[in-house]
Design a protein around this motif. Structure first.
Motif, mmCIF file in Angstrom:
data_model
loop_
_atom_site.group_PDB
_atom_site.id
_atom_site.type_symbol
_atom_site.label_atom_id
_atom_site.label_comp_id
_atom_site.label_asym_id
_atom_site.label_seq_id
_atom_site.Cartn_x
_atom_site.Cartn_y
_atom_site.Cartn_z
ATOM 1 N N ARG A 1 0.820 -1.209 0.000
ATOM 2 C CA ARG A 1 0.000 0.000 0.000
ATOM 3 C C ARG A 1 0.852 1.257 0.000
ATOM 4 N N GLY A 2 1.943 1.228 0.725
ATOM 5 C CA GLY A 2 2.864 2.369 0.730
ATOM 6 C C GLY A 2 3.496 2.589 -0.625
ATOM 7 N N ASP A 3 3.849 1.497 -1.299
ATOM 8 C CA ASP A 3 4.434 1.607 -2.632
ATOM 9 C C ASP A 3 3.429 2.186 -3.622
ATOM 10 N N ILE A 4 2.195 1.750 -3.523
ATOM 11 C CA ILE A 4 1.145 2.284 -4.402
ATOM 12 C C ILE A 4 0.919 3.772 -4.108
ATOM 13 N N ALA A 5 0.950 4.146 -2.840
ATOM 14 C CA ALA A 5 0.771 5.559 -2.481
ATOM 15 C C ALA A 5 1.900 6.414 -3.049
ATOM 16 N N LEU A 6 3.130 5.913 -2.993
ATOM 17 C CA LEU A 6 4.254 6.641 -3.577
ATOM 18 C C LEU A 6 4.095 6.785 -5.088
ATOM 19 N N VAL B 1 0.681 11.783 -10.153
ATOM 20 C CA VAL B 1 -0.253 12.902 -10.292
ATOM 21 C C VAL B 1 0.454 14.242 -10.066
ATOM 22 N N PRO B 2 0.791 14.643 -8.851
ATOM 23 C CA PRO B 2 1.359 15.989 -8.705
ATOM 24 C C PRO B 2 2.787 16.123 -9.217
ATOM 25 N N LEU B 3 3.598 15.092 -9.028
ATOM 26 C CA LEU B 3 4.988 15.203 -9.459
ATOM 27 C C LEU B 3 5.128 15.140 -10.976
ATOM 28 N N ALA B 4 4.336 14.337 -11.627
ATOM 29 C CA ALA B 4 4.364 14.292 -13.093
ATOM 30 C C ALA B 4 3.889 15.621 -13.667
ATOM 31 N N TYR B 5 2.879 16.223 -13.066
ATOM 32 C CA TYR B 5 2.390 17.522 -13.530
ATOM 33 C C TYR B 5 3.440 18.604 -13.325
ATOM 34 N N ALA B 6 4.085 18.609 -12.172
ATOM 35 C CA ALA B 6 5.121 19.609 -11.903
ATOM 36 C C ALA B 6 6.303 19.441 -12.851
ATOM 37 N N THR B 7 6.702 18.206 -13.089
ATOM 38 C CA THR B 7 7.808 17.949 -14.008
ATOM 39 C C THR B 7 7.453 18.410 -15.412
ATOM 40 N N ALA B 8 6.263 18.104 -15.871
ATOM 41 C CA ALA B 8 5.844 18.533 -17.208
ATOM 42 C C ALA B 8 5.766 20.053 -17.296
ATOM 43 N N SER B 9 5.310 20.703 -16.244
ATOM 44 C CA SER B 9 5.236 22.162 -16.257
ATOM 45 C C SER B 9 6.619 22.795 -16.332
ATOM 46 N N LEU C 1 4.427 14.590 -22.225
ATOM 47 C CA LEU C 1 5.382 14.217 -21.185
ATOM 48 C C LEU C 1 4.680 13.904 -19.870
ATOM 49 N N CYS C 2 3.645 14.644 -19.542
ATOM 50 C CA CYS C 2 2.896 14.391 -18.310
ATOM 51 C C CYS C 2 2.246 13.010 -18.348
ATOM 52 N N SER C 3 1.681 12.665 -19.490
ATOM 53 C CA SER C 3 1.061 11.339 -19.624
ATOM 54 C C SER C 3 2.098 10.234 -19.519
ATOM 55 N N LEU C 4 3.222 10.423 -20.184
ATOM 56 C CA LEU C 4 4.281 9.410 -20.133
ATOM 57 C C LEU C 4 4.868 9.275 -18.737
ATOM 58 N N ALA C 5 5.030 10.383 -18.047
ATOM 59 C CA ALA C 5 5.569 10.331 -16.690
ATOM 60 C C ALA C 5 4.621 9.605 -15.739
ATOM 61 N N ALA C 6 3.317 9.839 -15.890
ATOM 62 C CA ALA C 6 2.346 9.147 -15.039
ATOM 63 C C ALA C 6 2.347 7.651 -15.311
ATOM 64 N N MET C 7 2.443 7.273 -16.574
ATOM 65 C CA MET C 7 2.505 5.839 -16.892
ATOM 66 C C MET C 7 3.800 5.228 -16.388
ATOM 67 N N ARG D 1 11.848 4.930 -6.620
ATOM 68 C CA ARG D 1 12.577 5.181 -7.869
ATOM 69 C C ARG D 1 11.783 6.136 -8.756
ATOM 70 N N ALA D 2 10.476 5.991 -8.784
ATOM 71 C CA ALA D 2 9.636 6.899 -9.569
ATOM 72 C C ALA D 2 9.726 8.322 -9.019
ATOM 73 N N ILE D 3 9.673 8.453 -7.695
ATOM 74 C CA ILE D 3 9.761 9.773 -7.062
ATOM 75 C C ILE D 3 11.101 10.431 -7.386
ATOM 76 N N TRP D 4 12.201 9.711 -7.172
ATOM 77 C CA TRP D 4 13.524 10.292 -7.375
ATOM 78 C C TRP D 4 13.799 10.607 -8.840
ATOM 79 N N THR D 5 13.379 9.757 -9.737
ATOM 80 C CA THR D 5 13.638 9.998 -11.151
ATOM 81 C C THR D 5 12.856 11.201 -11.660
ATOM 82 N N LEU D 6 11.585 11.291 -11.306
ATOM 83 C CA LEU D 6 10.803 12.445 -11.736
ATOM 84 C C LEU D 6 11.283 13.724 -11.048
#
Length: 93
Positions: free
Chosen positions: A4-9, A15-23, A51-57, A67-72
């Protein structure tokens, strides 16, 4: 609980990090793309939308949520640095 923690990360990364990265990449690309400022801005916004769509996927395809958090986060930092350096070099916002 670990699952559950992994899914939350991954949700936070997708959602917010992919949007911020794309912006941030939209800002950087709008400053770097050649041509008229309006055309560069529209092109950068369209690229950032993809890019936002690709980052979310990718956030759900990564090996772990961390790894998703740190890479984005790193991709966002690179885009912010490009924008910052560009503003400093040209003197215009």
């Amino acid at each position: 609980w670990a699952r559950r923690g992994d899914i939350a990360l991954r949700v936070v990364a997708s959602v917010p990090l992919a949007y911020a990265t794309a912006s941030l990449w939209a800002m950087a690309l709008a400053r770097l793309l050649p041509g008229d400022r309006a055309e560069a801005t529209v092109t950068a916004a369209l690229i950032a939308l993809a890019l936002c769509s690709l980052a979310a996927m990718w956030a759900f395809a990564a090996r772990s949520g961390w790894r998703a958090i740190w890479t984005l986060g790193l991709a966002a930092a690179v885009a912010a640095a490009i924008t910052w350096i560009s503003i400093g070099a040209t003197g215009r916002v």
